[in-house]
Enzyme design. Structure first.
Site, PDB file in Angstrom:
ATOM      1  N   ASP A 247       0.862  -1.169   0.000  1.00  0.00           N
ATOM      2  CA  ASP A 247       0.000   0.000   0.000  1.00  0.00           C
ATOM      3  C   ASP A 247       0.907   1.230   0.000  1.00  0.00           C
ATOM      4  O   ASP A 247       2.110   1.136   0.272  1.00  0.00           O
ATOM      5  CB  ASP A 247      -0.960   0.001   1.190  1.00  0.00           C
ATOM      6  CG  ASP A 247      -2.271   0.724   0.869  1.00  0.00           C
ATOM      7  OD1 ASP A 247      -2.272   1.589  -0.015  1.00  0.00           O
ATOM      8  OD2 ASP A 247      -3.291   0.428   1.519  1.00  0.00           O
ATOM      9  N   GLU A 459     -17.170   9.762   5.271  1.00  0.00           N
ATOM     10  CA  GLU A 459     -16.698   8.375   5.419  1.00  0.00           C
ATOM     11  C   GLU A 459     -15.773   8.082   4.248  1.00  0.00           C
ATOM     12  O   GLU A 459     -16.140   8.218   3.093  1.00  0.00           O
ATOM     13  CB  GLU A 459     -17.854   7.375   5.492  1.00  0.00           C
ATOM     14  CG  GLU A 459     -18.818   7.391   4.336  1.00  0.00           C
ATOM     15  CD  GLU A 459     -19.871   6.286   4.422  1.00  0.00           C
ATOM     16  OE1 GLU A 459     -19.774   5.412   5.294  1.00  0.00           O
ATOM     17  OE2 GLU A 459     -20.793   6.301   3.590  1.00  0.00           O
TER      18      GLU A 459
END
Length: 717
Positions: A247, A459
């Site tokens: 990542d 979110e």
């Protein structure tokens, strides 16, 4: 469709990759392990940036079809549709790539390596990135993930259409604020029962080309340098042959966040030695020093670079243009009419009807003079798209979709109602500065549509938005700001109220469930979302979506967010009644099940085949989502778990026989040591349109068909 690749061709690609890598200097090899790999002109290697996104459409590189967010796609419970969507995405991806290559544009987000799908388990509704996933269930996530990957990668025997990436491996679902230092502790049982199955299916069934490691630690070890995950499980046990990517900037977390190493050289050595081939970020520059100091063997570096160039070979970028069929895809397919039509059809299938008291929906426009459309998400483009999104040439908000559908026949009045999360819309206004307008619109309207929820500013991913709450996560399941007050004010008007919730996760809608006439969960429905919602509201389309996550009554009934034990989480382990359960979703018509039976009553090596007759007993055509659950009848086992799905389209009054095959593994559970076991006794198979819990039965009034199967003790693996 079964994936068939030319094994000789793949072997040839790896051989060619080895020959190419053998000609590189140490420094050249190291540079190729960074996501912005430079050109090596003397070897005919073009510059390439590995970082591209395609979560629900080609993202971050200009105009492309913006499909509903992944969680909405999951609500379709439709494997075939997921492959169709991903095939459309990779078609646009190839078209854009072909156009970009013609002008030598090799920027970020311009390659063919798409870091999608996200097959993490949405174990807690507070996790901000949950809307990137296919929900809380390992089986559903596996099925949809596999077919999405097959759509992206295509079925050509010689070339990948695009390279997909299953992420984030593994045991990753928040909290976002501490992901760079957090240790997700999970038992072997939870690992194999919940957190690993989707990745395994993506590797072994879909032959996914890449796997991305997660930011966090799992059981004490950073995921991007985790020998057990990346080597023992991924490569040795599952036979993964692609490449592993970190990542972004996750490897520097080894020494800055997790504190398991002390220097960059130690961090890159840990990552490279334990199976990470590609660094999203710039830390792998230190691999050169690591090799020179003997911390990483040059053979291991060679292996990593060969893995990377094998992927590029599979994509056909080193072959003649005329050899690769995907080079013929023209740019004109991007954002074309067929793409927009597919997008609208998909959005209609995503929407979940949660309540429809007294058949308030569908609305009849011929009986209406004025409609009120109220709420901060009524005319919000942000609430259509979620995150990791592309750019649509045209967006249809809920308000615009209703206006377009009604034309001049019905007056549409509107009010923002309130800010999405602040206490006022205008900075100089007083608190609740749109409430009088809400009252005015309601007074004039025959029916009031209230559009509430969230968007990706509330979110999402840590560091990705201007999140007001918890680095992308939610503190609770409540509607933010004054939204519930707006809904209550609409209800006080005495007019029929329809709630449309645009959000990527579960919202506690307890008051709405008690008071509002109809509720639609629209997720983040994509650029055509407003048109799709209008078609649902007025009966041009029949809702068929089912919840891929549990809608709880409150966050207070959940375990601690940082607790990765599955006890008390999701429909598989919870003991309380949900507000709206996993697998639940109403229709404008009704379905009946009959004659459910298995081809055998004792479980055999080839599993069992379950048959049932499904009848549309209503007055409108629709598509039913047949769900098959298995409950192992032994103390201490999970609740009934989804093990089969089947979509069946039925005209009014029509009946069809469906067959769902359940493999032997559907009746097995993992033990505390991670062994898959069949236990002596019986299991109950449930067949119907929802899960076999009391709340679903109460909400639908429909009883499930049950089949008892005898099981013998056996260790499967």
């Amino acid at each position: 469709m079964e994936l068939v690749r030319n094994k000789e061709k793949i072997s040839e690609y790896r051989k060619r990759a080895k020959e190419l890598v053998a000609q590189m200097t140490l420094e050249e090899k190291v540079e190729q392990t960074l996501n912005w790999a430079p050109a090596i002109e003397r070897l005919g290697i073009k510059k390439y940036n590995w970082w591209n996104e395609a979560l629900h459409g080609v993202a971050r590189a200009g105009v492309a079809t913006v499909f509903p967010q992944a969680i909405g796609l999951a609500a379709t419970f439709d494997e075939n549709l997921l492959e169709e969507i991903a095939d459309a995405i990779s078609t646009e991806g190839r078209a854009k790539f072909n156009m970009q290559q013609a002008t030598d544009d090799t920027d970020i987000y311009k390659g063919l390596t798409f870091w999608s799908p996200n097959v993490n388990i949405f174990r807690d509704p507070r996790w901000g990135r949950g809307h990137e996933t296919f929900g809380e269930d390992p089986y559903l996530t596996s099925r949809l993930g596999v077919r999405f990957i097959e759509g992206l990668q295509g079925h050509d025997e010689n070339y990948l259409k695009a390279a997909a990436c299953a992420k984030h491996f593994a045991v990753h679902s928040g909290p976002e604020a501490i992901r760079h230092s957090f240790d997700a502790v999970a038992t072997k049982q939870d690992m194999y029962e919940t957190y690993l199955p989707a990745f395994k299916a993506c590797v072994q069934e879909a032959k996914v080309e890449a796997v991305m490691g997660a930011y966090n630690r799992t059981n004490g070890v950073p995921c991007c340098g985790h020998k057990e995950l990346l080597q023992d499980i991924l490569r040795d046990a599952w036979g993964f042959e692609g490449h592993v990517v970190s990542d972004c900037w996750a490897i520097k977390d080894f020494h800055e966040g997790h504190l398991v190493t002390t220097t960059p050289v130690e961090s890159v050595s840990m990552a490279m030695n334990n199976g990470c081939d590609l660094n999203c970020g710039n830390l792998f520059h230190y691999v050169k020093q690591a090799v020179e100091e003997g911390r990483v063997s040059e053979e291991r570096l060679d292996e990593a670079v060969v893995n990377l160039f094998t992927t590029r070979m599979k994509l056909g970028v080193f072959d003649k243009l005329e050899d690769n069929p995907f080079n013929k895809i023209p740019y004109s397919v991007v954002d074309s009419k067929p793409m927009r039509e597919l997008n609208r059809r998909v959005a209609e299938k995503c929407i979940v009807l949660l309540k429809n008291a007294d058949h308030l929906l569908p609305l009849d426009k011929n009986k209406l003079k004025t409609i009120g459309v109220i709420g901060p998400n009524a005319n919000s483009r942000a609430a259509l798209v979620g995150n990791y999104e592309g750019t649509a040439s045209r967006y249809w908000t809920v308000l615009e979709g209703i206006q377009e559908y009604l034309g001049e026949d019905v007056r549409v009045m509107t009010s923002e109602g309130c800010h999405l999360y602040k206490t006022k819309v205008q900075g100089l206004g007083t608190e609740n500065d749109r409430m009088s307008e809400v009252r005015g619109v309601c007074a004039e309207s025959d029916v009031v549509i209230v559009c509430l929820g969230l968007d990706a500013t509330l979110e999402g991913e840590e560091g990705d938005t201007g999140n007001e709450f918890a680095s992308g996560d939610k503190l609770n399941l409540d509607l933010p700001g004054l939204q519930n007050q707006v809904l209550e004010e609409a209800y006080k008007s005495g007019k029929p109220v329809i709630l449309i919730m645009l959000a990527g996760s579960a919202i506690a809608m307890n008051w709405a469930d008690e008071h509002v006439g109809a509720i639609l969960q629209g997720w983040y429905p994509g650029a055509e979302g407003g048109k799709a919602i209008a078609n649902i509201l007025f009966g041009e389309a029949n809702p068929e979506g089912k919840l891929p996550v549990t809608f709880y009554r409150s966050a207070e009934e959940l375990p601690e967010f940082t607790d990765y034990s599955m006890k008390g989480r999701t429909y598989r382990y919870m003991t309380n009644d949900a507000l709206y359960p996993f697998g639940f979703g109403l229709s404008y018509t009704s379905y009946a099940y009959d004659k459910a039976e298995a081809d055998k009553t004792e479980l055999a090596d080839d599993g069992i085949a379950v048959k049932a007759t499904v009848t549309n007993t209503g007055k409108m055509a629709g598509t039913e989502t047949v769900q098959v659950y298995v409950k192992v009848n032994r103390e201490g086992t999970p609740n009934a778990q989804l093990k089969g799905i089947c979509k069946v389209a039925l005209a009014a009054g029509e009946s069809k026989e469906i067959t769902v095959s359940l493999p032997k593994e559907a009746f097995a559970l993992y033990d505390e040591e991670g062994a898959l076991r069949l236990s002596e006794g019986t299991a109950t198979v449930y067949v119907g349109g929802h899960a076999p819990d009391a709340r679903s039965t109460a909400l639908t009034g429909a009883k499930l068909q049950e089949i008892t199967v005898t099981v013998k003790e056996e260790i499967l693996k």
